[in-house]
Motif scaffolding. Structure first.
Motif, PDB file in Angstrom:
ATOM      1  N   GLY A 581       0.821  -1.203   0.000  1.00 26.60           N
ATOM      2  CA  GLY A 581       0.000   0.000   0.000  1.00 26.60           C
ATOM      3  C   GLY A 581       0.858   1.257   0.000  1.00 26.60           C
ATOM      4  N   MET A 582       0.199   2.395  -0.129  1.00 28.78           N
ATOM      5  CA  MET A 582       0.904   3.665  -0.193  1.00 28.78           C
ATOM      6  C   MET A 582       1.112   4.229   1.213  1.00 28.78           C
ATOM      7  N   VAL A 583       2.000   5.209   1.314  1.00 31.40           N
ATOM      8  CA  VAL A 583       2.191   5.941   2.558  1.00 31.40           C
ATOM      9  C   VAL A 583       1.431   7.255   2.435  1.00 31.40           C
ATOM     10  N   THR A 584       0.588   7.536   3.423  1.00 30.66           N
ATOM     11  CA  THR A 584      -0.265   8.722   3.375  1.00 30.66           C
ATOM     12  C   THR A 584       0.044   9.669   4.531  1.00 30.66           C
ATOM     13  N   HIS A 585      -0.470  10.874   4.420  1.00 27.50           N
ATOM     14  CA  HIS A 585      -0.304  11.877   5.479  1.00 27.50           C
ATOM     15  C   HIS A 585      -1.424  12.884   5.301  1.00 27.50           C
ATOM     16  N   GLU A 586      -1.875  13.472   6.407  1.00 28.43           N
ATOM     17  CA  GLU A 586      -2.892  14.494   6.262  1.00 28.43           C
ATOM     18  C   GLU A 586      -2.290  15.705   5.558  1.00 28.43           C
ATOM     19  N   THR A 587      -3.143  16.510   4.949  1.00 31.12           N
ATOM     20  CA  THR A 587      -2.698  17.668   4.190  1.00 31.12           C
ATOM     21  C   THR A 587      -3.019  18.949   4.959  1.00 31.12           C
ATOM     22  N   TYR A 588      -2.273  20.014   4.634  1.00 34.22           N
ATOM     23  CA  TYR A 588      -2.452  21.292   5.317  1.00 34.22           C
ATOM     24  C   TYR A 588      -2.473  22.421   4.297  1.00 34.22           C
ATOM     25  N   LYS A 589      -3.347  23.416   4.571  1.00 33.07           N
ATOM     26  CA  LYS A 589      -3.420  24.605   3.722  1.00 33.07           C
ATOM     27  C   LYS A 589      -3.420  25.853   4.587  1.00 33.07           C
ATOM     28  N   GLY A 590      -2.730  26.887   4.084  1.00 31.52           N
ATOM     29  CA  GLY A 590      -2.725  28.175   4.762  1.00 31.52           C
ATOM     30  C   GLY A 590      -3.943  28.994   4.396  1.00 31.52           C
ATOM     31  N   ALA A 591      -4.021  30.196   4.947  1.00 30.19           N
ATOM     32  CA  ALA A 591      -5.162  31.076   4.691  1.00 30.19           C
ATOM     33  C   ALA A 591      -5.280  31.438   3.215  1.00 30.19           C
ATOM     34  N   GLY A 593      -4.749  29.422   0.796  1.00 26.43           N
ATOM     35  CA  GLY A 593      -5.088  28.235   0.026  1.00 26.43           C
ATOM     36  C   GLY A 593      -3.891  27.450  -0.470  1.00 26.43           C
ATOM     37  N   ALA A 594      -2.677  27.914  -0.143  1.00 25.97           N
ATOM     38  CA  ALA A 594      -1.464  27.219  -0.593  1.00 25.97           C
ATOM     39  C   ALA A 594      -1.188  26.024   0.309  1.00 25.97           C
ATOM     40  N   TRP A 595      -0.656  24.963  -0.291  1.00 28.69           N
ATOM     41  CA  TRP A 595      -0.299  23.774   0.477  1.00 28.69           C
ATOM     42  C   TRP A 595       0.874  24.081   1.403  1.00 28.69           C
ATOM     43  N   SER A 619      -0.143  31.267  13.004  1.00 33.53           N
ATOM     44  CA  SER A 619      -1.443  31.399  12.334  1.00 33.53           C
ATOM     45  C   SER A 619      -2.054  30.021  12.127  1.00 33.53           C
ATOM     46  N   GLU A 620      -3.394  29.961  12.183  1.00 37.83           N
ATOM     47  CA  GLU A 620      -4.079  28.670  12.092  1.00 37.83           C
ATOM     48  C   GLU A 620      -4.018  28.140  10.667  1.00 37.83           C
ATOM     49  N   VAL A 621      -3.890  26.826  10.590  1.00 40.19           N
ATOM     50  CA  VAL A 621      -3.777  26.118   9.318  1.00 40.19           C
ATOM     51  C   VAL A 621      -4.967  25.176   9.182  1.00 40.19           C
ATOM     52  N   THR A 622      -5.505  25.080   7.982  1.00 37.72           N
ATOM     53  CA  THR A 622      -6.615  24.159   7.735  1.00 37.72           C
ATOM     54  C   THR A 622      -6.081  22.746   7.539  1.00 37.72           C
ATOM     55  N   VAL A 623      -6.627  21.809   8.326  1.00 37.46           N
ATOM     56  CA  VAL A 623      -6.237  20.405   8.184  1.00 37.46           C
ATOM     57  C   VAL A 623      -7.124  19.751   7.134  1.00 37.46           C
ATOM     58  N   GLY A 624      -6.507  19.212   6.104  1.00 39.17           N
ATOM     59  CA  GLY A 624      -7.252  18.599   5.008  1.00 39.17           C
ATOM     60  C   GLY A 624      -7.294  17.088   5.128  1.00 39.17           C
TER      61      GLY A 624
END
Length: 870
Positions: A581-591, A593-595, A619-624
């Motif tokens: 299987g693949m290795v995964t990780h949660e994603t993050y975006k700034g205010a 919209g950049a990764w 600053s808060e980051v959006t957890v994707g």
């Protein structure tokens, strides 16, 4: 003694140096031990290894180390799949030579892999861009050419008019080149092909012998080869076509739906289409539009179904009163069948979409089970399931197989001219493998073109045909075409001026035989056949599911072609296949919209919820969502950073422990810290055992129950871990080792332990580190040294299971009262019925329910259950 923290950085560097100095993992072909070949799909040297590499190579390394310990002569090599477009792109973007870019990346990635402590035989290392390697590949090509396995002919290709190169179907995105963004054209170019279709039937049938391959991969291979039995049917034109044809041939796998025919479809590249277009500018323009679709089935499937009415009509072969219009249609390829179809819109979705667009009839002829023939209609979806034939004259009421047979016999008996109107035929979806690529960084195709003598092979004593170093990428296209001297050469036959072939080989060729080259990589022939036959097929091949079709299929073809040309004696390259299987990780975006990469993020728990913040400013980051690690989404973790912080063994242990190896694994900071704590715990426990429980000089004659419990736990774990590694169930093996550590840790806490308990715990610790050695080799070597073990653990054998310790002295039986389970009772394995009954009635749960009264009956089913009736 060893109660200090385990220093992974110091220990791992030390043991790697020892292994290297002692050439522990160098493999000799003349070693008399039984051979075992484990191979992971070799990497492309893109710059740095990623966590997917860590997982893939750790799995292979566990197998290699385990098999070595079991007494096998293990071949576990490493190389580099080094040709390809990324190097050329880097050359264009960074003004660096592809060779320099490639070898610099190889050096970086080699260093990263070495600090993982992999038991690789680096003496066999090669890159496919090494002239020594591609010289032998050119030799193979010439042998294939001589054996009739190579063709040169015209073929439709995806052409990027800006980059001036052929694109694979996967490089065409929404009709445009993946790099240039230019609208792709279909062009007809003269290409070199390997005749893989010569082996279509054999490749298909042999899939059944690959019983150690995943079922899903075998299915994908079957579908790609795509054997289909059908009927070639001749349709007579009502009036001859302008080009003179009086009939149109089609191939169909569904002749049973012939009474549902609504129209005929021609590929834009069908000879009749092209002949009509010469006198019809509107049709010619339509065909040109079709050529911008790309050549892949996926692109054609997604495109809007469009057509052009030629004005031609054909007679229905079973009812001459019916005339079917002939369209040129954009969803028909010349590469399959005859490049022409009869369309039954009711039972094929593409035909239905086309018919709805052009107002053509839709007549159902296959009735689903329990459907009303008077009311059954086709809506927006074609009916493609099984059923009973109706609306079809003499076939009404038949099932589909019987109808196919009936119509085949009918059309075989009818004639068009002097030939049967229907002929049974087997077709394959598989097409010959076009290997020509109009690029520099690839293996040159070793042929010479002479105006007088034609196309000739380069003499074998002139190999390799090396790539020139003095090239530039200032202009689009293949630098070999415009090189001032490289392509100009004397004809080997007549001596006149001639030119080299400037196409290079598809990089899939490079990876289709590398497994054979590893068996003797310095040989002056492609293989030493004796050595190759001794090692092949690869016992365990490990790699991603994304290579389940082309790479594996091409490798299977190459094995057969190399057998035909005398380089191999085997036909299948890989005995066992595992797709991790693949290795995964949660994603993050700034205010904005950049990764954002995980390294820039701090994650905290607040009010029972996870919050992420940017390290540099809070600053808060959006957890994707959790997704496959990729550079584009920046959710990657650098393996080197992890290894430098926690050690290679921690990374290896986490990759093996978190989930079944065939499933995706999510990389988390908590998970890797948990693995690191376990490494420290094992180290600390080992030291404490050595301090408190000195090694016994003699095995005690008798063991207490406590000591026997530990010995049983040790040997049961050994048996189970051995079985788990054999099955590649690494996560299950890890779970069992966790349990054994808990057992040993509890036992070693006893002060002044008796000799028998000390012996059992020391034995358990030794077995533990030997079982962990394939997974955490550096830690295991350090613990083995602490325990006073002899020699290197990496060269030691696998421990032996004491089978007598696997037999349980007691058994546990469920106890039911009036049919409802109330308790369990543990008794001696040889206990009599009376002893089991007495033990059951003495249980508190049973005694409470009896309330002092005797039971009406006690039923004992030996070794299964006890039922008390009150």
């Amino acid at each position: 003694m060893a109660t200090e923290r385990y220093n992974a950085r110091e220990a791992e560097a030390r043991w790697q140096k020892v292994w290297d100095e002692n050439q522990v993992f160098v493999t000799r072909n003349d070693d008399p031990q039984p051979k075992y070949y484990v191979l992971e799909m070799f990497p492309y040297p893109s710059g740095r290894i990623h966590m997917g590499h860590v997982r893939n190579y750790t799995m292979g390394d566990v197998v290699a180390r385990y098999k070595r310990a079991r007494g096998f002569n293990v071949l576990h090599p490493m190389g580099w799949d080094a040709f390809g477009m990324p190097a050329e792109n880097a050359a264009m973007q960074n003004k660096v030579h592809p060779k320099d870019w490639t070898y610099e990346n190889i050096a970086t990635m080699r260093g990263q892999l070495k600090i993982m402590g992999l038991s690789l035989d680096w003496s066999r290392e090669f890159a496919t861009c090494d002239p020594e390697y591609y010289a032998q590949q050119q030799r193979l090509f010439l042998d294939f050419l001589e054996a009739g396995l190579v063709d040169r002919r015209k073929s439709k290709v995806n052409w990027d008019p800006v980059d001036m190169t052929v694109l694979a179907n996967e490089q065409v995105i929404d009709g445009r080149g993946w790099r240039s963004g230019a609208v792709v054209e279909q062009r007809e170019l003269t290409q070199w092909f390997l005749r893989i279709t010569d082996y279509a039937e054999e490749l298909l049938e042999a899939i059944d012998t690959l019983d150690r391959w995943p079922d899903k991969v075998r299915l994908m291979q079957r579908n790609w080869i795509g054997r289909s039995e059908g009927l070639r049917i001749t349709f007579e034109f009502v009036s001859p076509a302008p080009s003179g044809e009086t009939a149109l041939e089609i191939f169909t796998t569904r002749p049973d739906t012939l009474y549902g025919a609504s129209f005929m479809g021609l590929s834009p590249d069908h000879p009749i289409s092209l002949a009509l277009a010469e006198k019809d500018p509107e049709l010619a323009a339509f065909i040109e539009e079709c050529h911008h679709l790309g050549t892949s089935e996926e692109a054609i499937e997604k495109a809007e179904k469009r057509g052009y009415d030629t004005g031609l009509k054909v007679k229905h072969p079973l009812d001459e009163t019916i005339e079917l219009p002939v369209y040129v249609a954009n969803f028909i390829l010349m590469g399959y069948g005859t490049g022409a179809i009869f369309a039954c819109p009711a039972h094929d979705q593409r035909d239905l979409d086309f018919a709805r667009k052009y107002g053509l009839p839709v007549k159902p002829v296959v009735l689903p089970k329990d459907a009303d023939p008077a009311a059954f209609e086709i809506g927006d979806e074609a009916y493609v399931g099984d059923g009973t034939i109706f609306n079809s004259d003499f076939m009404d009421g038949m099932n589909v197989p019987d109808a196919k047979e009936a119509i085949a016999k009918r059309l075989e008996a009818q004639t068009v001219g002097n030939n049967p109107q229907g002929v049974r035929e087997v077709n394959f979806r598989l097409r010959d493998w076009g290997i020509s690529r109009q690029r520099y960084w690839g293996c040159p195709i070793p042929v010479i073109h002479c105006e007088a003598c034609g196309t000739l092979p380069v003499p074998k004593d002139s190999l390799p045909v090396k790539l020139p170093d003095d090239i530039n990428f200032d202009k689009p296209g293949n630098p070999l075409d415009r090189h001032p001297t490289w392509k100009h050469v004397a004809c080997p036959k007549c001596g006149k001026d001639a030119v080299r072939e400037t196409d290079t080989m598809d990089t899939f060729v490079d990876s289709s035989w590398y497994f054979a080259r590893f068996t003797d990589p310095r040989n002056n022939e492609p293989t030493d056949k004796e050595a190759a036959d001794a090692w092949l097929p690869v016992d365990q091949y490990i790699g991603g599911i994304e290579h389940a079709i082309l790479h594996l299929l091409y490798s299977r073809f190459f094995a057969r072609a190399m057998k035909k040309t005398g380089h191999l004696g085997v036909t299948e390259p890989f005995k066992g296949l595992f797709t991790q299987g693949m290795v995964t990780h949660e994603t993050y975006k700034g205010a904005d919209g950049a990764w954002i990469s995980p390294a820039e993020v701090r994650v905290e728990e607040r009010d029972g919820k996870r919050h992420a913040f940017l390290e540099k400013d809070g600053s808060e980051v959006t957890v994707g969502p959790i997704e496959k690690m990729s550079k584009s989404k920046k959710n990657t973790v650098d393996p080197t950073d992890i290894i430098e912080t926690y050690g290679a063994d921690t990374a290896r242990w986490f990759m093996l422990s978190d989930s079944p190896p065939e499933r995706d694994v999510e990389w988390t900071e908590d998970g890797v810290q948990g693995a690191w704590r376990f490494v420290q715990r094992v180290w600390r426990m080992t030291g404490e055992i050595v301090d408190k429980m000195p090694a016994a000089t003699n095995k005690p004659a008798n063991f207490s129950d406590a000591a026997m419990e530990i010995r049983r736990a040790t040997h049961k774990t050994l048996k189970a871990v051995s079985d788990d590694i054999e099955k590649l169930a690494f996560n299950r093996a890890v779970a069992r080792l966790y349990e054994l550590v808990n057992t040993l840790a509890k036992a070693q806490q006893q002060q002044d332990p008796p000799v028998d308990l000390s012996y059992a715990v020391r034995e358990g610790a030794e077995y533990l580190v030997r079982m962990m050695a394939p997974m955490t080799p550096h830690l295991a070597e350090s613990c083995w040294e602490t325990l006073g073990g002899e020699g290197l653990l990496s060269t030691s054998g696998w421990p032996e299971v004491d089978e007598s310790l696997l037999v349980e002295d007691t058994i546990t039986l469920p106890v039911q009262v009036n049919g409802k389970k109330r308790a369990d009772v543990t008794v001696a394995r040889e206990a009599s019925k009376e002893e089991i009954e007495a033990a059951t009635l003495s249980l508190d749960a049973v005694a409470r329910l009896l309330d002092g009264k005797p039971p009406r009956k006690v039923i004992v089913v030996p070794a299964r259950i006890v039922n008390v009736v009150i």
